[in-house]
Design a protein around this motif. Sequence first.
Motif, short mmCIF file in Angstrom:
data_model
loop_
_atom_site.label_atom_id
_atom_site.label_comp_id
_atom_site.label_asym_id
_atom_site.label_seq_id
_atom_site.Cartn_x
_atom_site.Cartn_y
_atom_site.Cartn_z
N UNK A 1 0.97 -1.30 0.30
CA UNK A 1 0.01 0.35 0.18
C UNK A 1 0.94 1.06 -0.36
N UNK A 2 0.44 2.21 -0.77
CA UNK A 2 1.18 3.24 -1.46
C UNK A 2 0.18 4.57 -0.86
N UNK A 3 0.85 5.89 -0.29
CA UNK A 3 0.17 7.07 -0.13
C UNK A 3 1.37 8.11 -1.07
N UNK A 4 0.01 9.11 -2.26
CA UNK A 4 0.97 10.05 -2.57
C UNK A 4 0.32 11.40 -1.88
N UNK A 5 0.72 12.38 -1.26
CA UNK A 5 -0.04 12.98 -0.58
C UNK A 5 0.71 14.13 -1.01
N UNK B 1 4.89 8.98 -4.47
CA UNK B 1 4.20 8.19 -3.46
C UNK B 1 5.23 7.68 -3.14
N UNK B 2 4.89 7.01 -1.44
CA UNK B 2 5.88 6.53 -0.82
C UNK B 2 4.70 5.16 0.00
N UNK C 1 -3.89 10.92 -2.69
CA UNK C 1 -4.13 9.17 -2.92
C UNK C 1 -3.55 7.65 -2.30
N UNK C 2 -4.54 6.44 -2.33
CA UNK C 2 -4.25 5.45 -1.62
C UNK C 2 -4.25 4.82 -2.54
#
Length: 668
Positions: A493-497, A504-505, A529-530
Amino acid sequence: MRSISAVTALAVTLGSVALIGSVAGPAAADSSAALPIRSSGDIIVDGVHQRVFISDPSGGKVVATDYDGTVIGTVTSLPQADGLELSADSATLYVAVPGTDEIVAIDTATVTKAGQYATGDGTDPQHLALAGGKLWFGYGDVGHGNIGSLDLSGGQTRVSLAQEAEGTWKDAPLLDSVPGAPNTLAAGSRQYYFTLGIYDVSSGTADRTAFLGGQDAAIGGTAEDLALTPDGTELVVASSSRDFQQVYRTSDLSETIRYPSSYWEQRSVDVAPNGLVAMGTDTYASFNLPQVSIYKPGGTAPRRTSNFTDEQGGVAQQTLLDHGDLAFAPDSSRLFAVTRNLQSYYRLRVVTDPAKAVTTMTVNAPATAVRAKSLTVSGKVTNTLGLPAGTTVAVTRTDLESPNGKALPAATVKADGTFSFTDIPPAGSKVTYKVSYAGGADRTAASASGTVEVSRTSPTLTVNKNGSVYDYASNVTFTAHLGTTYKNRTLSLYADTAGDGKGKYLVKTGTVNSAGNLAVTLPLKRDTTVSASFSGDARTAPKTATSWVGAKVKVSLSLSRYYKTAKVNGATKYYFRKTTNPLLTTTMTAYPSRAQKLEFQIYSGGAWRSAGYDYFNLDSTGKSVVQLGGTHQTGYSMRVRSSYINNSSNDSVNSTTHGSWKYFTFTS
């Protein structure tokens, strides 16, 4: 602090084609390395130390490399350094140095000078050969040449010049000798009429036993290079202006055979200890690639050929082979050649397994295939000697389930060199079929590969909460759901804040639960964005799913300078004297260059109607103070609010957020 007036009302509104595998084989083990030289005089190979020595007349030096062409040493201050010869034990390299009329000894182990021997003023020694216990040298200049010897035995150096009659040689003759005929010395002229001489040096002097030259040669041209066969009974000569190299008996210099070539200008020759004959051709004049052809003794067709060229800017550049620039390793395992391109850059070329005919192979595989369905791979093995009946090729399949390769049944090669086999790939994605021919005593090994893109099923993958918007700093749990797969049940699972510059991390990696779910909780302070990533497995394709969620900002508005408040219809209403300019203070989540929208409405005709708006920049702490100035009319109910508007507030990292309305009126 800025001021505005409460003014006028404003209205607001894929195909299937054949893939051909790359050709491969031991020829791929051949190598090339740049040489730090400006010219090339001679080359010789030291098998004891596995070193290659190359003389550079223009640079006045000798360069030593290892068998891969890596420079390991250089001896300088050798003006016009030319001919090279090794002592029988390979401990000493002798260099002809015409610029100082001497022969210099080099320690092959340390690549340093070990001695120097004068040959006489004006002798210009150029070519060397060891025979009969002495070091022989061809010397002289244009129009005058002869043969001399250097005796290093007994601890005292003795030089003997003019071993031939005056006029026999019109230049410093080329020399050659071999351990198999220790008292035989061969000589040839490189600048004048085709001239050859054979000498018996057993007595300590050069006694000529055979001679061919002038009109007797009757073939014109010059002897560009020469080499004795291992037993000394024959002499192979590279001659200019012809498409063959001649072989002569050393007993009487009568011609025995010819090694044919496809090109004119035969420039170089060397004979290996096992009898292999290498011919070098200078084809610059006809704009063909320079070529080395390697023959078995007495062969009429080359066992192997090597073409040398370089590319510069995508254009092939001809390279030139100079005389004396071919040398076999003492164990016959390699052939070394010096080449020069049109810009005079030199390289050492290494041909491995020169005795073996080169095998080439192609593999043809379909571009795509269906997993668990039969496919056919074909190809061809080619060798100038042909292939023995019953030859087989090994087949290895590499895929996601067999990353180190899985051996498949060998395929039999037909008489025309073709082969084919079928396979049912158990795994999808890229499947590589490597086909290998083992080679033999006379043939190089070869291998080639073909890659097939094999289908995989596409799994179901989702992430919830898509499109939802949350209050600032809300803790939101995202759940990714993975449907049926073959083996892999792991998700990342990645998040892009928005606006943090991190991109994306990764926030979580794990195995989904029995329901196929993997969850992660994130505090939302900006739009985020997840994404869930499934890497795939042998039968299931990779997949990614995303979910965008919005995050509001914190926003509050306070009014000051009022003289009283009262509850009206459940809301606080602020009262200002018409002579007072209200002060409106907005506090909002800070972000660089962010602005707040200050919007006014007035109650008229039974409805709230727009009375204008404007944007005001927030300071670094997220505060904005606005004074409402102008002429204030009494008796009207009004309201005001502060808002963050995505994009219009100078950034887009949060979702549009409206503050609560503040109600006010002016009185006398």
